[in-house]
Design a protein around this motif. Sequence first.
Motif, PDB file in Angstrom:
ATOM      1  N   SER A 167      24.444  50.671  62.088  1.00 36.93           N
ATOM      2  CA  SER A 167      23.045  50.575  60.837  1.00 36.93           C
ATOM      3  C   SER A 167      22.294  51.985  61.330  1.00 36.93           C
ATOM      4  CB  SER A 167      22.545  49.731  60.258  1.00 36.93           C
ATOM      5  OG  SER A 167      23.597  48.841  60.239  1.00 36.93           O
ATOM      6  N   LEU A 168      22.114  52.773  60.363  1.00 31.80           N
ATOM      7  CA  LEU A 168      20.699  54.071  60.683  1.00 31.80           C
ATOM      8  C   LEU A 168      19.290  53.434  60.338  1.00 31.80           C
ATOM      9  CD1 LEU A 168      22.430  56.535  58.943  1.00 31.80           C
ATOM     10  CD2 LEU A 168      21.716  56.711  61.510  1.00 31.80           C
TER      11      LEU A 168
ATOM     12  N   ILE B 188      29.619  60.568  56.740  1.00 32.75           N
ATOM     13  CA  ILE B 188      30.717  59.705  57.210  1.00 32.75           C
ATOM     14  C   ILE B 188      30.082  58.462  56.959  1.00 32.75           C
ATOM     15  CG2 ILE B 188      30.776  60.972  60.099  1.00 32.75           C
ATOM     16  CD1 ILE B 188      28.677  59.225  61.054  1.00 32.75           C
ATOM     17  N   LYS B 189      30.072  58.660  55.539  1.00 33.45           N
ATOM     18  CA  LYS B 189      29.734  57.350  54.359  1.00 33.45           C
ATOM     19  C   LYS B 189      30.400  56.213  55.505  1.00 33.45           C
ATOM     20  CE  LYS B 189      29.913  60.094  50.264  1.00 33.45           C
ATOM     21  NZ  LYS B 189      28.084  59.627  50.482  1.00 33.45           N
ATOM     22  N   HIS B 190      32.319  55.931  55.567  1.00 37.48           N
ATOM     23  CA  HIS B 190      32.805  54.906  56.243  1.00 37.48           C
ATOM     24  C   HIS B 190      32.426  54.203  57.395  1.00 37.48           C
ATOM     25  CE1 HIS B 190      34.343  58.263  58.268  1.00 37.48           C
ATOM     26  NE2 HIS B 190      34.921  57.790  59.127  1.00 37.48           N
ATOM     27  N   ARG B 191      31.016  54.952  57.675  1.00 42.04           N
ATOM     28  CA  ARG B 191      30.863  54.378  59.308  1.00 42.04           C
ATOM     29  C   ARG B 191      29.712  53.348  59.323  1.00 42.04           C
ATOM     30  NH1 ARG B 191      32.978  59.268  63.809  1.00 42.04           N
ATOM     31  NH2 ARG B 191      31.387  57.730  64.822  1.00 42.04           N
ATOM     32  N   VAL B 192      29.027  53.926  58.282  1.00 40.98           N
ATOM     33  CA  VAL B 192      27.843  53.318  58.040  1.00 40.98           C
ATOM     34  C   VAL B 192      27.547  52.031  57.340  1.00 40.98           C
ATOM     35  CG1 VAL B 192      24.923  54.088  57.485  1.00 40.98           C
ATOM     36  CG2 VAL B 192      26.763  55.771  58.449  1.00 40.98           C
ATOM     37  N   ASP B 193      26.944  51.262  57.857  1.00 48.38           N
ATOM     38  CA  ASP B 193      26.845  49.980  57.421  1.00 48.38           C
ATOM     39  C   ASP B 193      25.454  50.127  56.736  1.00 48.38           C
ATOM     40  OD1 ASP B 193      29.234  48.874  59.008  1.00 48.38           O
ATOM     41  OD2 ASP B 193      27.725  48.041  60.047  1.00 48.38           O
TER      42      ASP B 193
ATOM     43  N   VAL C  56      23.816  59.229  48.638  1.00 46.53           N
ATOM     44  CA  VAL C  56      24.590  58.271  49.581  1.00 46.53           C
ATOM     45  C   VAL C  56      24.600  56.662  48.564  1.00 46.53           C
ATOM     46  CG1 VAL C  56      22.662  56.824  51.111  1.00 46.53           C
ATOM     47  CG2 VAL C  56      22.270  59.183  50.827  1.00 46.53           C
ATOM     48  N   GLU C  57      25.636  56.785  49.873  1.00 42.06           N
ATOM     49  CA  GLU C  57      26.464  54.889  48.914  1.00 42.06           C
ATOM     50  C   GLU C  57      26.066  54.314  49.415  1.00 42.06           C
ATOM     51  OE1 GLU C  57      30.075  56.370  48.723  1.00 42.06           O
ATOM     52  OE2 GLU C  57      30.298  57.266  47.174  1.00 42.06           O
TER      53      GLU C  57
END
Length: 264
Positions: free
Chosen positions: A92-93, A110-115, A207-208
């Motif tokens: 998470s960021l 890197i959408k698939h890596r950010v929770d 941003v998703e």
Amino acid sequence: MSIKKFAYESNHFLEYSDYNSSCSKTLVMLYGTFGTIKQDELANFLKEKNIRLLVISRVGYGNSTYKELANYLDYSKLLIKLLDSLQIENFSLFGISAGALHSYCLETMIKHRVDNIFVYGGMAAINEEEVIKCYGNYEQIKRFYEFFAKQSAEANGEFMFSFYSEIFSEELKNSSRFKDSLANEKKGLGQEVKLQSKTWGFTIKDVEAKVYMYHAKDDMEVPYQGAVETAKLLKNSKLNLVEEGGHFNKSSFFEFSEFISTKI
């Protein structure tokens, strides 16, 4: 605290602090325009929550080498290289102030890596007209950013130093947060505001990830109306708008950090 250096190319490196590295969950913190990787107090707080805290330096801040960047994407590419080297797949960021924009940019790559993305007193999407108009005198603010875009990073850094030296407390001016921001003849600091003023290379509308935002109505750095409009542009956001607290308040910062710990 473990301060390390990551060489992303010959003679160029980023510093980062890797706290609580044995913990199972990871929170990557990207600080604001004035910031430092030294976040001992937050790290100790998160250790009790079993959360690893990775704080990554901005280009040219602290002991990190300076390098000119074309836009936000250039910095995110360096972040991805570092995360890959550490074999951190999902995280998470935590974006503080201007760090929010870097967080949004990284997620689009890197959408698939950010929770999740957590934003405290976040910089608004000032490249969107409906947002920048929330900053008082629209024409004056527009000229202000045009000025930053044309100036060199060093000239911008000197301007920021002179401006904030008049309003920052002596305690803050003696802190790592202030000193690390002035490294490399203030060029890192100057480049930070230059990136805000140029074409970003991404849009937050892409941003998703879920974005949790915390903002105070009496924030004098980022008008809360700008945060409201930014939240509308994000696909999946939740804004906690409070009455008081300014741009940074230690009590609310740790209250938000407590909230973060329940979501990752």
